[in-house]
Design a protein around this motif. Structure first.
Motif, PDB file in Angstrom:
ATOM      1  N   MET A  82       0.833  -1.179   0.000  1.00 20.00           N
ATOM      2  CA  MET A  82       0.000   0.000   0.000  1.00 20.00           C
ATOM      3  C   MET A  82       0.880   1.246   0.000  1.00 20.00           C
ATOM      4  SD  MET A  82      -3.502  -0.172   1.834  1.00 20.00           S
ATOM      5  CE  MET A  82      -3.712  -1.111   3.278  1.00 20.00           C
ATOM      6  N   ARG A  83       0.281   2.305  -0.491  1.00 19.88           N
ATOM      7  CA  ARG A  83       0.992   3.585  -0.568  1.00 19.88           C
ATOM      8  C   ARG A  83       0.174   4.663   0.129  1.00 19.88           C
ATOM      9  NH1 ARG A  83       1.749   6.277  -4.871  1.00 19.88           N
ATOM     10  NH2 ARG A  83      -0.276   5.780  -5.696  1.00 19.88           N
ATOM     11  N   VAL A  84       0.861   5.697   0.558  1.00 18.83           N
ATOM     12  CA  VAL A  84       0.195   6.849   1.156  1.00 18.83           C
ATOM     13  C   VAL A  84       0.773   8.118   0.559  1.00 18.83           C
ATOM     14  CG1 VAL A  84       1.775   6.966   3.123  1.00 18.83           C
ATOM     15  CG2 VAL A  84      -0.516   7.917   3.318  1.00 18.83           C
ATOM     16  N   ARG A  85      -0.098   9.097   0.346  1.00 19.97           N
ATOM     17  CA  ARG A  85       0.317  10.382  -0.224  1.00 19.97           C
ATOM     18  C   ARG A  85      -0.513  11.478   0.431  1.00 19.97           C
ATOM     19  NH1 ARG A  85       3.968   9.852  -4.387  1.00 19.97           N
ATOM     20  NH2 ARG A  85       3.088  11.510  -5.623  1.00 19.97           N
ATOM     21  N   ILE A  86      -0.080  12.693   0.266  1.00 14.45           N
ATOM     22  CA  ILE A  86      -0.819  13.862   0.741  1.00 14.45           C
ATOM     23  C   ILE A  86      -1.252  14.673  -0.474  1.00 14.45           C
ATOM     24  CG2 ILE A  86      -0.652  16.065   1.974  1.00 14.45           C
ATOM     25  CD1 ILE A  86      -0.662  13.809   3.911  1.00 14.45           C
ATOM     26  N   ALA A  87      -2.535  14.999  -0.535  1.00 16.13           N
ATOM     27  CA  ALA A  87      -3.050  15.903  -1.573  1.00 16.13           C
ATOM     28  C   ALA A  87      -2.810  17.314  -1.051  1.00 16.13           C
ATOM     29  CB  ALA A  87      -4.524  15.639  -1.829  1.00 16.13           C
ATOM     30  N   ARG A  88      -1.694  17.906  -1.452  1.00 18.47           N
ATOM     31  CA  ARG A  88      -1.288  19.186  -0.878  1.00 18.47           C
ATOM     32  C   ARG A  88      -2.230  20.329  -1.227  1.00 18.47           C
ATOM     33  NH1 ARG A  88       3.737  19.922   1.464  1.00 18.47           N
ATOM     34  NH2 ARG A  88       3.960  21.937   0.447  1.00 18.47           N
ATOM     35  N   GLU A  89      -2.939  20.224  -2.328  1.00 16.19           N
ATOM     36  CA  GLU A  89      -3.883  21.296  -2.652  1.00 16.19           C
ATOM     37  C   GLU A  89      -5.117  21.252  -1.747  1.00 16.19           C
ATOM     38  OE1 GLU A  89      -5.112  17.843  -5.111  1.00 16.19           O
ATOM     39  OE2 GLU A  89      -3.189  18.812  -4.707  1.00 16.19           O
ATOM     40  N   LEU A  90      -5.311  20.142  -1.056  1.00 13.11           N
ATOM     41  CA  LEU A  90      -6.404  20.027  -0.092  1.00 13.11           C
ATOM     42  C   LEU A  90      -5.934  20.313   1.334  1.00 13.11           C
ATOM     43  CD1 LEU A  90      -8.132  16.717  -1.267  1.00 13.11           C
ATOM     44  CD2 LEU A  90      -8.831  19.074  -1.757  1.00 13.11           C
ATOM     45  N   CYS A  91      -4.681  20.075   1.611  1.00 15.55           N
ATOM     46  CA  CYS A  91      -4.129  20.173   2.958  1.00 15.55           C
ATOM     47  C   CYS A  91      -4.308  21.589   3.518  1.00 15.55           C
ATOM     48  CB  CYS A  91      -2.647  19.804   2.943  1.00 15.55           C
ATOM     49  SG  CYS A  91      -1.878  19.824   4.576  1.00 15.55           S
ATOM     50  N   VAL A  92      -4.763  21.655   4.771  1.00 17.90           N
ATOM     51  CA  VAL A  92      -4.915  22.937   5.459  1.00 17.90           C
ATOM     52  C   VAL A  92      -3.940  23.051   6.638  1.00 17.90           C
ATOM     53  CG1 VAL A  92      -7.302  23.277   4.756  1.00 17.90           C
ATOM     54  CG2 VAL A  92      -6.819  22.082   6.892  1.00 17.90           C
ATOM     55  N   GLY A  93      -3.080  22.061   6.801  1.00 17.87           N
ATOM     56  CA  GLY A  93      -2.065  22.103   7.846  1.00 17.87           C
ATOM     57  C   GLY A  93      -2.592  21.849   9.248  1.00 17.87           C
ATOM     58  N   ALA A  94      -3.674  21.085   9.373  1.00 16.04           N
ATOM     59  CA  ALA A  94      -4.239  20.794  10.690  1.00 16.04           C
ATOM     60  C   ALA A  94      -3.269  19.974  11.547  1.00 16.04           C
ATOM     61  CB  ALA A  94      -5.568  20.055  10.557  1.00 16.04           C
ATOM     62  N   GLY A  95      -2.418  19.182  10.927  1.00 16.24           N
ATOM     63  CA  GLY A  95      -1.392  18.430  11.649  1.00 16.24           C
ATOM     64  C   GLY A  95      -1.844  17.123  12.266  1.00 16.24           C
ATOM     65  N   GLN A  96      -3.071  16.705  12.008  1.00 15.73           N
ATOM     66  CA  GLN A  96      -3.558  15.450  12.582  1.00 15.73           C
ATOM     67  C   GLN A  96      -2.748  14.262  12.081  1.00 15.73           C
ATOM     68  OE1 GLN A  96      -5.720  15.279  15.025  1.00 15.73           O
ATOM     69  NE2 GLN A  96      -5.915  17.487  14.960  1.00 15.73           N
ATOM     70  N   CYS A  97      -2.319  14.307  10.835  1.00 18.25           N
ATOM     71  CA  CYS A  97      -1.549  13.184  10.288  1.00 18.25           C
ATOM     72  C   CYS A  97      -0.204  13.052  10.988  1.00 18.25           C
ATOM     73  CB  CYS A  97      -1.385  13.323   8.778  1.00 18.25           C
ATOM     74  SG  CYS A  97      -0.581  14.845   8.257  1.00 18.25           S
ATOM     75  N   GLU A  98       0.458  14.165  11.205  1.00 19.28           N
ATOM     76  CA  GLU A  98       1.757  14.116  11.868  1.00 19.28           C
ATOM     77  C   GLU A  98       1.619  13.663  13.318  1.00 19.28           C
ATOM     78  OE1 GLU A  98       5.780  16.757  12.470  1.00 19.28           O
ATOM     79  OE2 GLU A  98       3.963  17.759  11.781  1.00 19.28           O
TER      80      GLU A  98
END
Length: 75
Positions: free
Chosen positions: A1-17
């Motif tokens: 499996m792969r994971v990516r971030i859709a940066r044009e959607l990202c608002v920097g909430a930081g939940q992923c980190e």
């Protein structure tokens, strides 16, 4: 499996980190990025939690390769 971030959607909430700091980090602009595209099996529970917690759905989890023209997926 792969994971990516859709940066044009990202608002920097930081939940992923917060959920998976070994897989995600915020850059100097405050947006998240995937540190690794193919996390190890032990990291997948945290990756799925990050995807569930992302308020804008910017954490993309894929079983295979993305289509070449899928601009939502960026590293």
């Amino acid at each position: 499996m792969r994971v990516r971030i859709a940066r044009e959607l990202c608002v920097g909430a930081g939940q992923c980190e917060r959920s998976a700091p070994e897989v995600f980090a915020q850059d100097d602009s405050g947006l998240s990025r995937a540190l690794v595209q193919a996390p190890g099996a032990e990291q997948w529970p945290a990756v799925h939690e990050a995807a569930d917690l992302c308020p804008v759905g910017a954490v993309l989890v894929a079983a295979g390769r993305a289509a070449a023209d899928d601009r939502r997926e960026t590293s």
